[in-house]
Design a protein around this motif. Structure first.
Motif, PDB file in Angstrom:
ATOM      1  N   ILE A  70      12.001  -2.644  -2.404  1.00  0.00           N
ATOM      2  CA  ILE A  70      11.067  -1.896  -3.242  1.00  0.00           C
ATOM      3  C   ILE A  70      10.810  -2.645  -4.548  1.00  0.00           C
ATOM      4  N   LYS A  71      11.852  -3.203  -5.135  1.00  0.00           N
ATOM      5  CA  LYS A  71      11.684  -3.999  -6.359  1.00  0.00           C
ATOM      6  C   LYS A  71      10.789  -5.203  -6.101  1.00  0.00           C
ATOM      7  N   THR A  72      10.976  -5.856  -4.968  1.00  0.00           N
ATOM      8  CA  THR A  72      10.153  -7.019  -4.608  1.00  0.00           C
ATOM      9  C   THR A  72       8.689  -6.613  -4.443  1.00  0.00           C
ATOM     10  N   LEU A  73       8.445  -5.504  -3.761  1.00  0.00           N
ATOM     11  CA  LEU A  73       7.071  -5.044  -3.556  1.00  0.00           C
ATOM     12  C   LEU A  73       6.409  -4.704  -4.887  1.00  0.00           C
ATOM     13  N   LEU A  74       7.150  -4.052  -5.772  1.00  0.00           N
ATOM     14  CA  LEU A  74       6.605  -3.742  -7.096  1.00  0.00           C
ATOM     15  C   LEU A  74       6.303  -5.018  -7.879  1.00  0.00           C
ATOM     16  N   ALA A  75       7.204  -5.985  -7.816  1.00  0.00           N
ATOM     17  CA  ALA A  75       6.983  -7.255  -8.527  1.00  0.00           C
ATOM     18  C   ALA A  75       5.728  -7.946  -8.003  1.00  0.00           C
TER      19      ALA A  75
ATOM     20  N   LEU B   6       0.831  -1.201   0.000  1.00  0.00           N
ATOM     21  CA  LEU B   6       0.000   0.000   0.000  1.00  0.00           C
ATOM     22  C   LEU B   6       0.872   1.259   0.000  1.00  0.00           C
ATOM     23  N   GLU B   7       1.991   1.219   0.704  1.00  0.00           N
ATOM     24  CA  GLU B   7       2.905   2.367   0.710  1.00  0.00           C
ATOM     25  C   GLU B   7       3.439   2.642  -0.694  1.00  0.00           C
ATOM     26  N   VAL B   8       3.708   1.599  -1.452  1.00  0.00           N
ATOM     27  CA  VAL B   8       4.157   1.754  -2.839  1.00  0.00           C
ATOM     28  C   VAL B   8       3.030   2.357  -3.675  1.00  0.00           C
ATOM     29  N   LEU B   9       1.826   1.857  -3.499  1.00  0.00           N
ATOM     30  CA  LEU B   9       0.679   2.394  -4.240  1.00  0.00           C
ATOM     31  C   LEU B   9       0.467   3.874  -3.932  1.00  0.00           C
ATOM     32  N   LYS B  10       0.657   4.267  -2.692  1.00  0.00           N
ATOM     33  CA  LYS B  10       0.475   5.678  -2.322  1.00  0.00           C
ATOM     34  C   LYS B  10       1.410   6.575  -3.118  1.00  0.00           C
ATOM     35  N   VAL B  11       2.623   6.118  -3.347  1.00  0.00           N
ATOM     36  CA  VAL B  11       3.564   6.883  -4.173  1.00  0.00           C
ATOM     37  C   VAL B  11       3.047   6.966  -5.603  1.00  0.00           C
ATOM     38  N   LEU B  12       2.591   5.854  -6.140  1.00  0.00           N
ATOM     39  CA  LEU B  12       2.084   5.838  -7.513  1.00  0.00           C
ATOM     40  C   LEU B  12       0.855   6.723  -7.669  1.00  0.00           C
TER      41      LEU B  12
ATOM     42  N   ILE C 297      10.671   8.234   3.082  1.00  0.00           N
ATOM     43  CA  ILE C 297       9.704   8.009   4.171  1.00  0.00           C
ATOM     44  C   ILE C 297       9.839   6.647   4.849  1.00  0.00           C
ATOM     45  N   MET C 298      10.441   5.692   4.154  1.00  0.00           N
ATOM     46  CA  MET C 298      10.605   4.340   4.696  1.00  0.00           C
ATOM     47  C   MET C 298      12.090   3.973   4.659  1.00  0.00           C
ATOM     48  N   ASP C 299      12.500   3.153   5.560  1.00  0.00           N
ATOM     49  CA  ASP C 299      13.900   2.723   5.593  1.00  0.00           C
ATOM     50  C   ASP C 299      14.038   1.396   4.851  1.00  0.00           C
ATOM     51  N   TRP C 300      13.743   1.421   3.553  1.00  0.00           N
ATOM     52  CA  TRP C 300      13.751   0.209   2.742  1.00  0.00           C
ATOM     53  C   TRP C 300      14.928   0.209   1.782  1.00  0.00           C
ATOM     54  N   GLU C 301      15.476  -0.955   1.582  1.00  0.00           N
ATOM     55  CA  GLU C 301      16.523  -1.147   0.582  1.00  0.00           C
ATOM     56  C   GLU C 301      15.875  -1.176  -0.810  1.00  0.00           C
ATOM     57  N   ALA C 302      16.692  -0.931  -1.825  1.00  0.00           N
ATOM     58  CA  ALA C 302      16.200  -0.949  -3.205  1.00  0.00           C
ATOM     59  C   ALA C 302      15.602  -2.310  -3.557  1.00  0.00           C
ATOM     60  N   ALA C 303      16.206  -3.381  -3.080  1.00  0.00           N
ATOM     61  CA  ALA C 303      15.707  -4.731  -3.384  1.00  0.00           C
ATOM     62  C   ALA C 303      14.308  -4.946  -2.808  1.00  0.00           C
TER      63      ALA C 303
END
Length: 125
Positions: free
Chosen positions: A46-51, A13-19, A38-44
């Motif tokens: 974020i890629k996983t969440l998008l996938a 949902l956090e990814v969707l909020k950005v979109l 806003i989140m302490d997430w690694e690039a990997a």
């Protein structure tokens, strides 16, 4: 669409909020910079969440010079679904019970009440 929304996790949902903040598809780099602010997430992560969102058909992935992402689930649809689910789960399907809870806990301001009055009086015209 309801089946898709049911499967969306809080992190997704956090990814969707950005979109939802963009009028057009976003490249991974822009999504990553927004989320890392806003989140302490690694690039990997974020890629996983998008996938996952792509596989759930909640997000469209387009290959251009790089991958671009856009939501297939609108913010309005998601919020309506989440609100209905909340009302059903916590308030026996009655929105009036939600309003009563907000009034009882001071979770609704006088301005909110005035705005609701205007909304209701506008519908009756």
């Amino acid at each position: 669409m309801e089946e898709i929304m049911e499967k969306i996790t809080d992190s997704e949902l956090e990814v969707l909020k950005v979109l939802w903040t963009s009028d057009s598809a976003l490249p991974l780099s822009k999504i990553r910079s927004c989320l890392q602010a806003i989140m302490d997430w690694e690039a990997a992560t974020i890629k996983t969440l998008l996938a996952r969102l792509v596989s759930k058909r909640a997000v469209l992935q387009e290959k251009r010079e790089v991958f671009y992402y856009s939501p297939l689930v609108t913010e309005e649809d998601y919020n309506a679904w989440a609100t209905a689910k909340l009302i059903n789960r916590l308030y026996k399907g009655k929105a009036s019970n939600l309003i009563a809870a907000l009034l009882h806990t001071d979770g609704i301001s006088k301005d909110d009440i005035d705005e609701l009055r205007q909304m209701f009086s506008g519908e009756n015209k």
